[in-house]
Design a protein around this motif. Structure first.
Motif, PDB file in Angstrom:
ATOM      1  N   GLN A  35       0.828  -1.218   0.000  1.00  0.00           N
ATOM      2  CA  GLN A  35       0.000   0.000   0.000  1.00  0.00           C
ATOM      3  C   GLN A  35       0.860   1.264   0.000  1.00  0.00           C
ATOM      4  O   GLN A  35       0.536   2.251  -0.662  1.00  0.00           O
ATOM      5  CB  GLN A  35      -0.928  -0.001   1.224  1.00  0.00           C
ATOM      6  N   LEU A  36       1.978   1.226   0.717  1.00  0.00           N
ATOM      7  CA  LEU A  36       2.886   2.373   0.718  1.00  0.00           C
ATOM      8  C   LEU A  36       3.501   2.581  -0.657  1.00  0.00           C
ATOM      9  O   LEU A  36       3.660   3.718  -1.121  1.00  0.00           O
ATOM     10  CB  LEU A  36       3.990   2.167   1.767  1.00  0.00           C
ATOM     11  N   GLU A  37       3.824   1.482  -1.325  1.00  0.00           N
ATOM     12  CA  GLU A  37       4.419   1.587  -2.666  1.00  0.00           C
ATOM     13  C   GLU A  37       3.417   2.142  -3.675  1.00  0.00           C
ATOM     14  O   GLU A  37       3.787   2.890  -4.583  1.00  0.00           O
ATOM     15  CB  GLU A  37       4.932   0.222  -3.127  1.00  0.00           C
ATOM     16  N   LYS A  38       2.139   1.816  -3.501  1.00  0.00           N
ATOM     17  CA  LYS A  38       1.108   2.369  -4.390  1.00  0.00           C
ATOM     18  C   LYS A  38       0.991   3.883  -4.241  1.00  0.00           C
ATOM     19  O   LYS A  38       0.529   4.557  -5.158  1.00  0.00           O
ATOM     20  CB  LYS A  38      -0.252   1.714  -4.092  1.00  0.00           C
ATOM     21  N   MET A  39       1.382   4.396  -3.081  1.00  0.00           N
ATOM     22  CA  MET A  39       1.359   5.845  -2.853  1.00  0.00           C
ATOM     23  C   MET A  39       2.587   6.531  -3.447  1.00  0.00           C
ATOM     24  O   MET A  39       2.792   7.733  -3.240  1.00  0.00           O
ATOM     25  CB  MET A  39       1.296   6.139  -1.349  1.00  0.00           C
ATOM     26  N   LYS A  40       3.432   5.751  -4.141  1.00  0.00           N
ATOM     27  CA  LYS A  40       4.649   6.288  -4.764  1.00  0.00           C
ATOM     28  C   LYS A  40       5.603   6.850  -3.715  1.00  0.00           C
ATOM     29  O   LYS A  40       6.325   7.823  -3.940  1.00  0.00           O
ATOM     30  CB  LYS A  40       4.323   7.384  -5.789  1.00  0.00           C
ATOM     31  N   LEU A  41       5.589   6.215  -2.542  1.00  0.00           N
ATOM     32  CA  LEU A  41       6.451   6.663  -1.455  1.00  0.00           C
ATOM     33  C   LEU A  41       7.812   5.991  -1.601  1.00  0.00           C
ATOM     34  O   LEU A  41       7.902   4.807  -1.929  1.00  0.00           O
ATOM     35  CB  LEU A  41       5.817   6.278  -0.119  1.00  0.00           C
ATOM     36  N   GLU A  42       8.874   6.746  -1.375  1.00  0.00           N
ATOM     37  CA  GLU A  42      10.210   6.168  -1.458  1.00  0.00           C
ATOM     38  C   GLU A  42      11.073   6.867  -0.405  1.00  0.00           C
ATOM     39  O   GLU A  42      11.694   7.892  -0.671  1.00  0.00           O
ATOM     40  CB  GLU A  42      10.795   6.370  -2.861  1.00  0.00           C
ATOM     41  N   ASP A  43      11.095   6.313   0.806  1.00  0.00           N
ATOM     42  CA  ASP A  43      11.867   6.954   1.862  1.00  0.00           C
ATOM     43  C   ASP A  43      12.581   5.911   2.710  1.00  0.00           C
ATOM     44  O   ASP A  43      12.516   4.708   2.433  1.00  0.00           O
ATOM     45  CB  ASP A  43      10.969   7.847   2.722  1.00  0.00           C
ATOM     46  N   ALA A  44      13.281   6.384   3.744  1.00  0.00           N
ATOM     47  CA  ALA A  44      14.085   5.490   4.579  1.00  0.00           C
ATOM     48  C   ALA A  44      13.230   4.428   5.260  1.00  0.00           C
ATOM     49  O   ALA A  44      13.637   3.260   5.381  1.00  0.00           O
ATOM     50  CB  ALA A  44      14.836   6.315   5.625  1.00  0.00           C
ATOM     51  N   ASP A  45      12.033   4.805   5.709  1.00  0.00           N
ATOM     52  CA  ASP A  45      11.155   3.839   6.388  1.00  0.00           C
ATOM     53  C   ASP A  45      10.777   2.683   5.459  1.00  0.00           C
ATOM     54  O   ASP A  45      10.790   1.520   5.864  1.00  0.00           O
ATOM     55  CB  ASP A  45       9.885   4.536   6.884  1.00  0.00           C
ATOM     56  N   LEU A  46      10.414   3.029   4.223  1.00  0.00           N
ATOM     57  CA  LEU A  46       9.991   1.981   3.287  1.00  0.00           C
ATOM     58  C   LEU A  46      11.128   1.007   3.009  1.00  0.00           C
ATOM     59  O   LEU A  46      10.920  -0.219   2.966  1.00  0.00           O
ATOM     60  CB  LEU A  46       9.491   2.609   1.989  1.00  0.00           C
ATOM     61  N   TRP A  47      12.352   1.519   2.861  1.00  0.00           N
ATOM     62  CA  TRP A  47      13.496   0.616   2.649  1.00  0.00           C
ATOM     63  C   TRP A  47      13.752  -0.234   3.894  1.00  0.00           C
ATOM     64  O   TRP A  47      14.130  -1.408   3.778  1.00  0.00           O
ATOM     65  CB  TRP A  47      14.731   1.414   2.256  1.00  0.00           C
ATOM     66  N   GLU A  48      13.518   0.325   5.056  1.00  0.00           N
ATOM     67  CA  GLU A  48      13.655  -0.474   6.282  1.00  0.00           C
ATOM     68  C   GLU A  48      12.639  -1.610   6.287  1.00  0.00           C
ATOM     69  O   GLU A  48      12.980  -2.764   6.597  1.00  0.00           O
ATOM     70  CB  GLU A  48      13.453   0.407   7.517  1.00  0.00           C
ATOM     71  N   PHE A  49      11.395  -1.322   5.916  1.00  0.00           N
ATOM     72  CA  PHE A  49      10.356  -2.354   5.909  1.00  0.00           C
ATOM     73  C   PHE A  49      10.646  -3.420   4.856  1.00  0.00           C
ATOM     74  O   PHE A  49      10.394  -4.609   5.079  1.00  0.00           O
ATOM     75  CB  PHE A  49       8.989  -1.722   5.650  1.00  0.00           C
ATOM     76  N   ARG A  50      11.179  -3.010   3.714  1.00  0.00           N
ATOM     77  CA  ARG A  50      11.573  -4.002   2.700  1.00  0.00           C
ATOM     78  C   ARG A  50      12.654  -4.920   3.252  1.00  0.00           C
ATOM     79  O   ARG A  50      12.625  -6.142   3.034  1.00  0.00           O
ATOM     80  CB  ARG A  50      12.074  -3.281   1.447  1.00  0.00           C
ATOM     81  N   GLY A  51      13.604  -4.328   3.978  1.00  0.00           N
ATOM     82  CA  GLY A  51      14.626  -5.159   4.615  1.00  0.00           C
ATOM     83  C   GLY A  51      14.020  -6.119   5.622  1.00  0.00           C
ATOM     84  O   GLY A  51      14.417  -7.289   5.708  1.00  0.00           O
ATOM     85  N   ASP A  52      13.037  -5.632   6.393  1.00  0.00           N
ATOM     86  CA  ASP A  52      12.357  -6.505   7.359  1.00  0.00           C
ATOM     87  C   ASP A  52      11.679  -7.683   6.659  1.00  0.00           C
ATOM     88  O   ASP A  52      11.688  -8.813   7.168  1.00  0.00           O
ATOM     89  CB  ASP A  52      11.313  -5.696   8.138  1.00  0.00           C
ATOM     90  N   MET A  53      11.079  -7.415   5.477  1.00  0.00           N
ATOM     91  CA  MET A  53      10.421  -8.506   4.725  1.00  0.00           C
ATOM     92  C   MET A  53      11.440  -9.560   4.305  1.00  0.00           C
ATOM     93  O   MET A  53      11.215 -10.766   4.467  1.00  0.00           O
ATOM     94  CB  MET A  53       9.727  -7.942   3.479  1.00  0.00           C
ATOM     95  N   PHE A  54      12.563  -9.111   3.755  1.00  0.00           N
ATOM     96  CA  PHE A  54      13.583 -10.073   3.320  1.00  0.00           C
ATOM     97  C   PHE A  54      14.128 -10.861   4.499  1.00  0.00           C
ATOM     98  O   PHE A  54      14.389 -12.067   4.382  1.00  0.00           O
ATOM     99  CB  PHE A  54      14.724  -9.349   2.592  1.00  0.00           C
ATOM    100  N   LYS A  55      14.273 -10.186   5.626  1.00  0.00           N
ATOM    101  CA  LYS A  55      14.786 -10.890   6.820  1.00  0.00           C
ATOM    102  C   LYS A  55      13.821 -11.983   7.241  1.00  0.00           C
ATOM    103  O   LYS A  55      14.238 -13.112   7.592  1.00  0.00           O
ATOM    104  CB  LYS A  55      14.958  -9.874   7.967  1.00  0.00           C
ATOM    105  N   LEU A  56      12.507 -11.694   7.193  1.00  0.00           N
ATOM    106  CA  LEU A  56      11.518 -12.700   7.594  1.00  0.00           C
ATOM    107  C   LEU A  56      11.461 -13.875   6.611  1.00  0.00           C
ATOM    108  O   LEU A  56      11.066 -14.984   6.997  1.00  0.00           O
ATOM    109  CB  LEU A  56      10.132 -12.059   7.724  1.00  0.00           C
ATOM    110  N   THR A  57      11.836 -13.648   5.376  1.00  0.00           N
ATOM    111  CA  THR A  57      11.850 -14.743   4.391  1.00  0.00           C
ATOM    112  C   THR A  57      13.187 -15.473   4.380  1.00  0.00           C
ATOM    113  O   THR A  57      13.376 -16.417   3.611  1.00  0.00           O
ATOM    114  CB  THR A  57      11.565 -14.204   2.975  1.00  0.00           C
ATOM    115  N   GLY A  58      14.132 -15.010   5.215  1.00  0.00           N
ATOM    116  CA  GLY A  58      15.429 -15.681   5.307  1.00  0.00           C
ATOM    117  C   GLY A  58      16.468 -15.187   4.321  1.00  0.00           C
ATOM    118  O   GLY A  58      17.577 -15.723   4.274  1.00  0.00           O
ATOM    119  N   ASP A  59      16.143 -14.144   3.556  1.00  0.00           N
ATOM    120  CA  ASP A  59      17.102 -13.600   2.579  1.00  0.00           C
ATOM    121  C   ASP A  59      17.878 -12.456   3.238  1.00  0.00           C
ATOM    122  O   ASP A  59      17.615 -11.266   2.996  1.00  0.00           O
ATOM    123  CB  ASP A  59      16.354 -13.103   1.342  1.00  0.00           C
ATOM    124  N   VAL A  60      18.860 -12.809   4.049  1.00  0.00           N
ATOM    125  CA  VAL A  60      19.602 -11.809   4.823  1.00  0.00           C
ATOM    126  C   VAL A  60      20.412 -10.864   3.938  1.00  0.00           C
ATOM    127  O   VAL A  60      20.423  -9.648   4.185  1.00  0.00           O
ATOM    128  CB  VAL A  60      20.494 -12.500   5.884  1.00  0.00           C
TER     129      VAL A  60
END
Length: 457
Positions: free
Chosen positions: A310-335
Motif C-alpha cells: 500500500q505504501l508503494e502504491k502511494m509512490k512513497l520512497e523513503d528510509a522507512d519503506l526501505w527499512e520495511f523491505r529489509g524486514d520482509m527479506f529478513k523474515l523470508t530468510g534472505d539476509v
C-alpha cells in the motif's frame, strides 16, 4: 377613505408581525451548524454530530461552547465562531466563549475585529488568561505592522515569558541589542537551556560585534531545548483536535502503544485505518508505517507485505519503506537482500535502530568488520542524540565507543573534539580536530574551530 387607509395600515402591521414571528421561528429552527459529512473523516463527523445533538437537547451556553471547541479543533473556524457567539448570547459572562470568538476572528484574518474584542476582555480577566490575551493582541499588532503598539503591550506583559522573548526580539531586530543583552542574560540565568533565548542572544552578540561570546551562544544552541511555548494558537488547536474525532483515538493509541503486543497494535491500527476515507491523508501514511513496524515486530510477514504494498502504491520512497523491505527479506530468510535494503535506508536517514539491524545481520553472516562499522554508527548517532540533549557524559561514552569501533569516522572525531573544547581541554580538542581533517580534509566546521584554537581573538 380614512377607514380604508386605517384598514390598510392594520393589514400591513399584521403582516409585519407575522413576518417577524416567522423569521424568529425559522432562526430558532436553524440550530447548530456543522460541516457536511464529506468535509471531514467519519469519526470526527460522528463526534461533531453528537455535540450538535447535545446542543439541540439542552441548548445551553456550555453545550454551544463544547460544539464550538470541537469545530475549531477540526479547522471549521466560521462555524466555530457562530457557536461561540451563541454561547456568549446565552451567557454574557462566559468569558471563555468570548475569547473563542476573538480567536476565530484572528484565525480568519479579521485581526482588527479580533483585537477590539480581546481589548474588551482584558479588564474582565486575570492571571494567565489575561497574559495570553495581551500576548495575542501584541502579536496581532505585529501582523498589522504596528511594532510600537506591540512593544508597549509586551513590556506591560513582561512577566509572561513568551512576551519577554518577543519584547527582546523586537529590541534586537530594531538595533537595540545593547539594551536587550542584560535582559536576555537575566532570563538565561534562570533557564540556560532555552533554545529561543540562546538564539536571540547570539543575534544580539553578533550585532554588538562580540564574536567570542556569540560563538559560546552558538555552542549552546546546538544543545538547547524548545522550552518556551510561543505558538499558543497552534497549541490550543492541537489540544482541541485531540479531544474529538480520529485524532482522539490516535492520541489514545500513542499513549499505550509501547505496552501492547504487536498483534494487538495491528488490530487497533487496522480499526483506525477504516475510520479514514481519504487515502491521501497524512494519517494514512502514518498508520501504514505503524502497521508495517508492528507487523515486523510480530514477525507477521503477510501483514508486513500488505502494508508495504500500500505504501508503494502511494509512490512513497523513503528510509522507512526501505527499512520495511529489509524486514520482509529478513523474515523470508534472505539476509543479504535485507542488508542491501537497510543500507539504502541509512543512506537516507541515519537511524540507530536500523544500524543495529545491520550489525545483527553482519554478525549472522560472519562479517565482523562490517558488524563493527554498523555498531560504531549506531553508537555515533546515539551519542549525537545525547550531545544535543546536553547529556555530555553519555555523549562522550557513546562517541568513544564509536571511535573504538571505527577510528576513521570524521563526524565522531569532530564531536569528540567539540566535547573537549567545551570542557576547555583545548590541546585534546586541537588533536581531535586535526585527526578529523586527516580523515576528511574538507570538514569545514573542523577547519573553523581549529583555526580559532590556533588564533584565539
Amino acid at each position: 377613505m380614512v377607514f380604508a387607509c386605517r384598514l390598510l395600515l392594520i393589514i400591513i402591521a399584521a403582516e409585519l408581525v407575522a413576518g417577524v414571528y416567522a423569521f424568529t421561528s425559522r432562526s430558532q429552527l436553524i440550530g447548530p451548524q456543522i460541516p457536511e459529512q464529506d468535509q471531514t473523516d467519519p469519526i470526527s463527523w460522528n463526534d461533531l454530530n453528537e455535540l450538535s445533538s447535545q446542543v439541540q437537547r439542552f441548548n445551553g451556553s456550555p453545550e454551544w461552547q463544547s460544539l464550538a471547541e470541537g469545530l475549531i479543533g477540526k479547522g471549521f473556524y466560521i462555524q466555530g465562531e457562530l457557536a461561540f457567539r451563541e454561547a456568549v448570547r446565552r451567557d454574557p459572562d462566559n468569558l471563555i466563549a468570548a475569547q473563542g470568538v476573538a480567536f476565530c476572528l484572528d484565525r480568519t484574518g479579521r485581526i482588527s475585529e479580533s483585537n477590539k474584542l480581546y481589548q474588551q476582555l482584558v479588564s474582565k480577566t486575570a492571571g494567565e488568561t489575561r497574559q495570553l490575551i495581551l500576548y495575542a493582541i501584541a502579536r496581532n499588532h505585529l501582523r498589522m505592522e504596528e511594532p510600537e503598539a506591540a512593544e508597549k503591550l509586551l513590556y506591560e506583559n513582561y512577566d509572561f515569558i513568551p512576551a519577554k522573548l518577543m519584547f527582546n526580539k523586537l529590541l534586537v531586530k530594531s538595533g537595540r541589542a545593547q539594551q536587550a543583552l542584560p535582559l536576555i542574560d537575566e532570563f538565561l540565568r534562570m533557564l540556560p537551556q532555552s533554545l529561543l533565548f540562546q538564539q536571540i542572544k547570539r543575534e544580539a552578540l553578533l550585532q554588538t560585534a562580540n564574536p567570542e561570546l556569540a560563538l559560546q551562544a552558538g555552542d549552546m544552541i546546538e544543545r538547547a531545548e524548545l522550552l518556551i511555548p510561543v505558538n499558543f494558537n497552534t497549541d490550543f488547536l492541537t489540544e482541541k483536535n485531540q479531544q474529538y474525532g480520529f485524532n482522539r483515538h490516535w492520541y489514545e493509541y500513542q499513549t499505550i502503544a509501547d505496552q501492547l503486543p504487536p498483534n494487538q497494535k495491528l488490530n487497533i491500527l487496522q480499526e483506525l485505518q477504516q475510520g479514514l476515507t481519504d487515502d491521501l491523508s497524512s494519517f494514512s501514511v502514518v498508520l501504514l508505517k505503524e502497521s508495517a513496524r508492528a507487523a515486523a515486530q510480530g514477525e507477521n510477514l503477510q501483514e508486513l507485505k500488505k502494508a508495504v504494498s500500500q505504501l508503494e502504491k502511494m509512490k512513497l520512497e523513503d528510509a522507512d519503506l526501505w527499512e520495511f523491505r529489509g524486514d520482509m527479506f529478513k523474515l523470508t530468510g534472505d539476509v543479504p537482500q535485507a542488508i542491501e535494503c537497510w543500507k539504502m535506508s541509512v543512506s537516507m536517514t541515519r537511524e540507530t535502530r536500523v544500524f543495529n539491524k545491520l550489525a545483527n545481520s553482519y554478525e549472522e553472516t560472519m562479517q565482523p568488520v562490517k558488524r563493527d562499522e554498523a555498531l560504531g554508527e549506531a553508537a555515533l548517532y546515539a551519542g549525537l542524540t545525547a550531545f544535543r540533549n546536553n547529556d555530555m557524559k553519555s555523549a562522550r561514552e557513546l562517541l568513544e565507543k564509536s571511535l573504538q569501533l571505527n577510528s576513521e569516522n570524521a563526524k565522531c572525531l569532530y564531536y569528540l573534539a567539540e566535547l573537549n573544547r567545551l570542557g576547555k581541554l583545548f590541546n585534546e580538542a586541537r588533536l581531535k580536530y586535526e585527526r578529523c581533517l586527516l580523515v576528511n580534509p574538507r570538514h569545514g566546521r573542523a577547519m573553523t574551530q581549529l583555526q580559532k584554537l590556533k588564533n584565539p581573538s
